[in-house]
Design a protein around this motif. Sequence first.
Motif, PDB file in Angstrom:
ATOM      1  N   ALA A  68       0.805  -1.356   0.296  1.00  0.00           N
ATOM      2  CA  ALA A  68       0.009   0.111  -0.123  1.00  0.00           C
ATOM      3  C   ALA A  68       0.892   1.235  -0.021  1.00  0.00           C
ATOM      4  O   ALA A  68       1.884   1.186   0.729  1.00  0.00           O
ATOM      5  CB  ALA A  68      -0.972   0.049   1.114  1.00  0.00           C
ATOM      6  N   PRO A  69       0.362   2.190  -0.650  1.00  0.00           N
ATOM      7  CA  PRO A  69       1.308   3.550  -0.775  1.00  0.00           C
ATOM      8  C   PRO A  69       1.841   4.084   0.664  1.00  0.00           C
ATOM      9  O   PRO A  69       2.733   4.588   0.703  1.00  0.00           O
ATOM     10  CB  PRO A  69       0.496   4.478  -1.608  1.00  0.00           C
ATOM     11  CG  PRO A  69      -0.599   3.632  -2.390  1.00  0.00           C
ATOM     12  CD  PRO A  69      -0.682   2.333  -1.591  1.00  0.00           C
ATOM     13  N   ASP A  70       0.784   4.065   1.462  1.00  0.00           N
ATOM     14  CA  ASP A  70       1.079   4.775   2.799  1.00  0.00           C
ATOM     15  C   ASP A  70       1.899   3.793   3.760  1.00  0.00           C
ATOM     16  O   ASP A  70       2.094   4.038   4.650  1.00  0.00           O
ATOM     17  CB  ASP A  70      -0.095   5.235   3.564  1.00  0.00           C
ATOM     18  CG  ASP A  70      -1.291   4.233   3.628  1.00  0.00           C
ATOM     19  OD1 ASP A  70      -1.062   2.816   3.373  1.00  0.00           O
ATOM     20  OD2 ASP A  70      -2.386   4.423   4.167  1.00  0.00           O
ATOM     21  N   GLY A  71       1.947   2.469   3.341  1.00  0.00           N
ATOM     22  CA  GLY A  71       2.755   1.476   4.115  1.00  0.00           C
ATOM     23  C   GLY A  71       1.683   0.729   5.105  1.00  0.00           C
ATOM     24  O   GLY A  71       2.278   0.121   5.893  1.00  0.00           O
ATOM     25  N   GLY A  90      -2.274  -4.188   0.618  1.00  0.00           N
ATOM     26  CA  GLY A  90      -1.434  -4.020  -0.597  1.00  0.00           C
ATOM     27  C   GLY A  90      -2.429  -4.299  -1.844  1.00  0.00           C
ATOM     28  O   GLY A  90      -3.644  -4.349  -1.758  1.00  0.00           O
ATOM     29  N   THR A  91      -2.037  -4.358  -2.937  1.00  0.00           N
ATOM     30  CA  THR A  91      -2.589  -4.696  -4.210  1.00  0.00           C
ATOM     31  C   THR A  91      -2.076  -5.878  -4.887  1.00  0.00           C
ATOM     32  O   THR A  91      -0.888  -5.951  -5.118  1.00  0.00           O
ATOM     33  CB  THR A  91      -2.657  -3.546  -5.226  1.00  0.00           C
ATOM     34  OG1 THR A  91      -3.257  -2.368  -4.826  1.00  0.00           O
ATOM     35  CG2 THR A  91      -3.423  -3.963  -6.529  1.00  0.00           C
ATOM     36  N   LEU A  92      -2.888  -7.049  -5.098  1.00  0.00           N
ATOM     37  CA  LEU A  92      -2.385  -8.071  -5.801  1.00  0.00           C
ATOM     38  C   LEU A  92      -2.371  -7.755  -7.206  1.00  0.00           C
ATOM     39  O   LEU A  92      -3.341  -7.615  -7.888  1.00  0.00           O
ATOM     40  CB  LEU A  92      -3.457  -9.351  -5.538  1.00  0.00           C
ATOM     41  CG  LEU A  92      -2.956 -10.707  -6.202  1.00  0.00           C
ATOM     42  CD1 LEU A  92      -1.908 -11.353  -5.694  1.00  0.00           C
ATOM     43  CD2 LEU A  92      -4.486 -11.560  -6.166  1.00  0.00           C
TER      44      LEU A  92
END
Length: 83
Positions: free
Chosen positions: A44-47, A51-53
Amino acid sequence: MHGKWLEGRESELTVLRWQYTPQAWADLLKRHGFTDVDARILPAPDGEGLGTLLVRAQGPGLRPSLSRPPGTAHAPSPTASLR
C-alpha cells in the motif's frame, strides 16, 4: 465502504470475497495452461493497510506479440518518420 447510499445504516455492510495468495493464483493459472506467470502483492502507498494483488500471465496458446489487448500495439518509433 463509504458513500451517500450507506448513510443511515445501523450496521456495517459486509462484502464477501475470495482471497487467494499470490502463490495460489500462480498455481491455478499454471494448471490451466498459462505460462510466464508472475503474481505479487504491491505494498500500500502509505505502508498501512492492504496492498494490491497484481497477477500477470501469458495465455495458453498465444504468442507474446498476439497477447496484447486491442488498441495497445507498440507506437511507431519517433525516428520512423525521418526515413
